[in-house]
Design an enzyme around this catalytic site. Structure first.
Site, short mmCIF file in Angstrom:
data_model
loop_
_atom_site.label_atom_id
_atom_site.label_comp_id
_atom_site.label_asym_id
_atom_site.label_seq_id
_atom_site.Cartn_x
_atom_site.Cartn_y
_atom_site.Cartn_z
N HIS A 199 0.82 -1.21 0.00
CA HIS A 199 0.00 0.00 0.00
C HIS A 199 0.86 1.27 0.00
CE1 HIS A 199 1.02 0.85 4.19
NE2 HIS A 199 0.86 -0.44 4.41
N GLU A 201 -2.52 -7.15 7.15
CA GLU A 201 -1.21 -7.14 7.78
C GLU A 201 -1.23 -8.04 9.01
OE1 GLU A 201 1.72 -7.18 7.63
OE2 GLU A 201 2.58 -5.15 7.69
#
Length: 207
Positions: free
Chosen positions: A10, A83
């Site tokens: 990201h 994550e």
């Protein structure tokens, strides 16, 4: 024939700038992070992308959505691409962790699979969930080009798993914001690393 994985981290977040551990905390992109995602979308627009998957956390989903505009594709959100949960470390800066958890942080930096962080996932658990989902997707989209937007720790665990490398190599891989990684999966299941942590789009004259 082969299946090609485009694996992307990201864009920048406010916590990235502050060097805070994010984990599963839902931190949005900064303006710079949005710009990074746009620049990557311009780099990728000449590629053939068949399907786009993303972590369900906003920073990854927004990055994926900005890229998806170039291909007129929807983004499929999957929790498996989140994550690692960093437990009690989330929201702390690297400096704070070094001070409060000196020995444990050293273990994480040198032999992360041995680091047991209170309330956190283990690196093995992260690798198992992301690798399992990736193989399911590859089976479903065989010989297609698949874009996955995820997070630094998860991506490193995924790459090591695909290449059959031990998690002890984790500290030797870097993942910058909007880094592009490419892995080809051959029909015989063999995985070939084509590109790793590439951010040349951020050095573009448009930046």
């Amino acid at each position: 024939m082969s299946t090609r994985l485009f694996i992307v981290r990201h864009g920048e977040t406010s916590w990235n700038k502050l060097k805070k551990i994010q984990g599963i905390s839902n931190v949005d992109l900064t303006d710079e992070g949005v710009k990074q995602a746009y620049l990557l979308s311009q780099r990728l627009k000449h590629e053939k992308i068949d399907v786009i998957f993303s972590s369900d956390l906003d920073r990854a989903y927004k990055t994926a959505s900005l890229i998806a505009k170039e291909f007129d594709l929807d983004v499929i959100k999957l929790q498996e691409f989140r994550e690692i949960s960093f437990g009690v470390w989330e929201g702390l800066t690297i400096g704070e962790i070094e001070k409060l958890y000196k020995d444990l942080y050293y273990t994480w930096r040198t032999n992360p699979s041995e680091a047991i962080i209170d309330g956190a996932e283990t690196l093995e658990a992260v690798q198992k969930r992301i690798l399992s989902m990736t193989y399911k997707i590859v089976e479903q989209y065989k010989n297609k080009n698949i874009l996955i937007v995820s997070h630094g720790t998860s991506i490193k665990a995924l790459i090591l798993g695909l290449l059959n490398l031990d998690l002890s190599f984790y500290p030797k891989i870097r993942q910058d914001n909007t880094a592009l990684n490419i892995i080809d999966i051959k029909d015989d299941g063999n995985c070939v690393l084509v590109l790793l942590n590439d951010t040349c789009h951020l050095r573009s004259e448009n930046n």
